[in-house]
Design a protein around this motif. Structure first.
Motif, mmCIF file in Angstrom:
data_model
loop_
_atom_site.group_PDB
_atom_site.id
_atom_site.type_symbol
_atom_site.label_atom_id
_atom_site.label_comp_id
_atom_site.label_asym_id
_atom_site.label_seq_id
_atom_site.Cartn_x
_atom_site.Cartn_y
_atom_site.Cartn_z
ATOM 1 N N LEU A 55 14.550 -35.912 95.711
ATOM 2 C CA LEU A 55 15.259 -36.804 94.794
ATOM 3 C C LEU A 55 16.742 -36.814 95.111
ATOM 4 C CD1 LEU A 55 13.505 -35.709 91.502
ATOM 5 C CD2 LEU A 55 13.350 -37.969 92.527
ATOM 6 N N CYS A 56 17.282 -38.005 95.204
ATOM 7 C CA CYS A 56 18.716 -38.181 95.328
ATOM 8 C C CYS A 56 19.276 -38.553 93.964
ATOM 9 C CB CYS A 56 19.001 -39.284 96.339
ATOM 10 S SG CYS A 56 20.745 -39.736 96.494
ATOM 11 N N ALA A 57 20.497 -38.160 93.704
ATOM 12 C CA ALA A 57 21.137 -38.504 92.441
ATOM 13 C C ALA A 57 22.623 -38.707 92.670
ATOM 14 C CB ALA A 57 20.902 -37.402 91.408
ATOM 15 N N SER A 58 23.252 -39.403 91.732
ATOM 16 C CA SER A 58 24.699 -39.569 91.802
ATOM 17 C C SER A 58 25.295 -39.471 90.413
ATOM 18 C CB SER A 58 25.071 -40.901 92.448
ATOM 19 O OG SER A 58 24.812 -41.987 91.572
ATOM 20 N N SER A 59 26.576 -39.177 90.357
ATOM 21 C CA SER A 59 27.280 -39.109 89.080
ATOM 22 C C SER A 59 28.768 -39.272 89.344
ATOM 23 C CB SER A 59 27.032 -37.767 88.389
ATOM 24 O OG SER A 59 27.806 -36.744 88.975
ATOM 25 N N PRO A 60 29.537 -39.576 88.291
ATOM 26 C CA PRO A 60 30.981 -39.461 88.445
ATOM 27 C C PRO A 60 31.327 -37.988 88.638
ATOM 28 C CG PRO A 60 30.397 -40.687 86.463
ATOM 29 C CD PRO A 60 29.150 -40.029 86.963
ATOM 30 N N ALA A 61 32.256 -37.677 89.475
ATOM 31 C CA ALA A 61 32.674 -36.284 89.625
ATOM 32 C C ALA A 61 33.481 -35.902 88.400
ATOM 33 C CB ALA A 61 33.518 -36.133 90.878
ATOM 34 N N GLY A 62 33.369 -34.643 87.973
ATOM 35 C CA GLY A 62 34.135 -34.217 86.805
ATOM 36 C C GLY A 62 33.363 -33.230 85.984
ATOM 37 N N SER A 63 33.971 -32.765 84.891
ATOM 38 C CA SER A 63 33.356 -31.702 84.106
ATOM 39 C C SER A 63 32.340 -32.252 83.123
ATOM 40 C CB SER A 63 34.424 -30.941 83.333
ATOM 41 O OG SER A 63 34.742 -31.652 82.158
ATOM 42 N N GLY A 64 31.534 -31.373 82.629
ATOM 43 C CA GLY A 64 30.491 -31.766 81.680
ATOM 44 C C GLY A 64 31.047 -32.140 80.323
ATOM 45 N N TYR A 65 32.317 -31.858 80.065
ATOM 46 C CA TYR A 65 32.887 -32.191 78.770
ATOM 47 C C TYR A 65 32.797 -33.679 78.477
ATOM 48 C CZ TYR A 65 34.920 -27.559 78.255
ATOM 49 O OH TYR A 65 35.100 -26.214 78.115
ATOM 50 N N SER A 66 32.908 -34.463 79.516
ATOM 51 C CA SER A 66 32.917 -35.907 79.295
ATOM 52 C C SER A 66 31.509 -36.453 79.129
ATOM 53 C CB SER A 66 33.608 -36.602 80.463
ATOM 54 O OG SER A 66 32.911 -36.343 81.655
ATOM 55 N N GLY A 67 30.503 -35.595 79.261
ATOM 56 C CA GLY A 67 29.135 -36.080 79.087
ATOM 57 C C GLY A 67 28.679 -36.953 80.218
ATOM 58 N N ASN A 68 29.265 -36.755 81.396
ATOM 59 C CA ASN A 68 28.840 -37.545 82.553
ATOM 60 C C ASN A 68 27.350 -37.380 82.793
ATOM 61 O OD1 ASN A 68 31.382 -38.477 83.058
ATOM 62 N ND2 ASN A 68 31.877 -36.879 84.523
ATOM 63 N N THR A 69 26.765 -38.443 83.196
ATOM 64 C CA THR A 69 25.330 -38.447 83.362
ATOM 65 C C THR A 69 24.981 -38.657 84.813
ATOM 66 O OG1 THR A 69 25.026 -39.301 81.149
ATOM 67 C CG2 THR A 69 23.200 -39.583 82.685
ATOM 68 N N ILE A 70 23.995 -37.947 85.266
ATOM 69 C CA ILE A 70 23.496 -38.105 86.619
ATOM 70 C C ILE A 70 22.369 -39.127 86.629
ATOM 71 C CG2 ILE A 70 22.180 -36.929 88.417
ATOM 72 C CD1 ILE A 70 23.823 -34.514 88.006
ATOM 73 N N TYR A 71 22.407 -40.007 87.581
ATOM 74 C CA TYR A 71 21.377 -41.019 87.748
ATOM 75 C C TYR A 71 20.564 -40.698 89.002
ATOM 76 C CZ TYR A 71 23.788 -43.735 84.202
ATOM 77 O OH TYR A 71 24.348 -44.147 83.026
ATOM 78 N N PHE A 72 19.253 -40.769 88.835
ATOM 79 C CA PHE A 72 18.359 -40.398 89.929
ATOM 80 C C PHE A 72 17.736 -41.620 90.598
ATOM 81 C CE2 PHE A 72 17.830 -35.809 89.762
ATOM 82 C CZ PHE A 72 18.418 -35.495 88.556
ATOM 83 N N GLY A 73 17.496 -41.476 91.887
ATOM 84 C CA GLY A 73 16.644 -42.423 92.577
ATOM 85 C C GLY A 73 15.185 -42.127 92.287
ATOM 86 N N GLU A 74 14.306 -42.970 92.802
ATOM 87 C CA GLU A 74 12.882 -42.796 92.536
ATOM 88 C C GLU A 74 12.243 -41.743 93.419
ATOM 89 O OE1 GLU A 74 11.555 -47.007 90.592
ATOM 90 O OE2 GLU A 74 11.343 -46.796 92.764
ATOM 91 N N GLY A 75 12.972 -41.265 94.405
ATOM 92 C CA GLY A 75 12.472 -40.174 95.220
ATOM 93 C C GLY A 75 11.803 -40.637 96.496
ATOM 94 N N SER A 76 11.777 -39.724 97.443
ATOM 95 C CA SER A 76 11.061 -39.938 98.710
ATOM 96 C C SER A 76 9.985 -38.864 98.815
ATOM 97 C CB SER A 76 12.011 -39.809 99.897
ATOM 98 O OG SER A 76 12.960 -40.845 99.926
ATOM 99 N N TRP A 77 8.732 -39.337 98.876
ATOM 100 C CA TRP A 77 7.615 -38.387 98.993
ATOM 101 C C TRP A 77 7.456 -38.015 100.465
ATOM 102 C CZ3 TRP A 77 5.121 -36.161 95.019
ATOM 103 C CH2 TRP A 77 5.249 -36.757 93.749
ATOM 104 N N LEU A 78 7.626 -36.745 100.745
ATOM 105 C CA LEU A 78 7.540 -36.276 102.124
ATOM 106 C C LEU A 78 6.298 -35.416 102.297
ATOM 107 C CD1 LEU A 78 8.754 -35.759 104.963
ATOM 108 C CD2 LEU A 78 9.933 -33.787 103.970
ATOM 109 N N THR A 79 5.527 -35.743 103.335
ATOM 110 C CA THR A 79 4.361 -34.919 103.694
ATOM 111 C C THR A 79 4.544 -34.460 105.129
ATOM 112 O OG1 THR A 79 2.929 -36.210 102.236
ATOM 113 C CG2 THR A 79 1.859 -34.829 103.896
ATOM 114 N N VAL A 80 4.510 -33.163 105.327
ATOM 115 C CA VAL A 80 4.639 -32.588 106.665
ATOM 116 C C VAL A 80 3.262 -32.121 107.130
ATOM 117 C CG1 VAL A 80 5.777 -30.835 108.080
ATOM 118 C CG2 VAL A 80 6.978 -31.838 106.117
ATOM 119 N N VAL A 81 2.849 -32.650 108.272
ATOM 120 C CA VAL A 81 1.487 -32.319 108.753
ATOM 121 C C VAL A 81 1.563 -31.541 110.062
ATOM 122 C CG1 VAL A 81 0.450 -34.286 107.597
ATOM 123 C CG2 VAL A 81 1.296 -34.520 109.942
#
Lengths: 116, 111
Positions: free
Chosen positions: A90-116
């Motif tokens: 999963l990749c995610a992004s957010s504004p940089a900064g402290s948690g005081y501001s209640g910044n929220t991280i937004y996630f991508g839908e993910g990449s399903w990886l299978t190693v064979v």
């Protein structure tokens, strides 16, 4: 649509292959993250980039190599992986900064990886 | 350090039942608290958040109250639906850009 796009959504690779996962965010954020989600395990933070500098590397094996060329893009380069590396990345992004501001991280839908 | 503890799942309920998923945390300072939801085959989506003590976050009929005295942020819904079946993650966000997750709780709602 969260504003964070990951490609590919699904990837199957052999243990000797080299592949990359890509993440792009359109939210104007300047911190980006890679998380690993394995079955029956908590989410594991792998890497954090803030203002294009790596600020966190949680003892991740060197077969995972992140790259952040600019604040909108994040890559995870994969090389000689093991079957136990199969997971949802999963990749995610957010504004940089402290948690005081209640910044929220937004996630991508993910990449399903299978190693064979 | 920071940590989040959630009740283990799976939680199995019948449609229209009342839902509670417990979450407690350990953190320094004044973290922000979140609930994320992950539907089958998808990534995490923010469900609700609270940024200070006694705040109540709410969304889609779910709610959680930031209780500093008990360091808890329990998720509740009065009447669950089959479409609520998913994995729910409690998380806290503290200084330094770090988001700490709980282990996730799988909810299964049966018709």
């Amino acid at each position: 649509e969260t504003g964070v796009t990951q490609t590919p959504r699904h990837l199957v690779m052999g243990m000797t292959n080299k592949k990359s996962l890509k993440c792009e965010q359109h939210l104007g954020h300047n911190a980006m993250y890679w998380y690993k989600q394995s079955a029956k395990k908590p989410l594991e933070l792998m890497f954090v980039y803030s203002l294009e500098e790596r600020v966190e590397n949680n003892s991740v094996p060197s077969r995972f190599s992140p790259e952040c060329p600019n604040s909108s893009h994040l890559f995870l380069h994969l090389h000689t992986l093991q079957p136990e590396d199969s997971a949802l990345y999963l990749c995610a992004s957010s504004p940089a900064g402290s948690g005081y501001s209640g910044n929220t991280i937004y996630f991508g839908e993910g990449s399903w990886l299978t190693v064979v | 350090g920071n940590s989040v503890t959630q009740m283990e799942g799976p939680v199995t309920l019948s449609e229209e039942a009342f839902l509670t998923i417990n979450c407690t945390y350990t953190a320094t300072g004044y973290p922000s608290l979140f609930w994320y939801v992950q539907y089958p085959g998808e990534g995490l989506q923010l469900l609700l958040k609270a940024t200070k003590a006694d705040d109540k976050g709410s969304n889609k009929g779910f709610e959680a109250t930031y209780r500093k005295e008990t360091t808890s942020f329990h998720l509740e819904k009065g009447s669950v639906q089959v479409s609520d079946s998913a994995v729910y993650f409690c998380a806290l966000y503290n200084a330094g850009n770090m988001l700490t997750f709980g282990g996730g709780t799988r909810l299964m709602v049966k018709p």
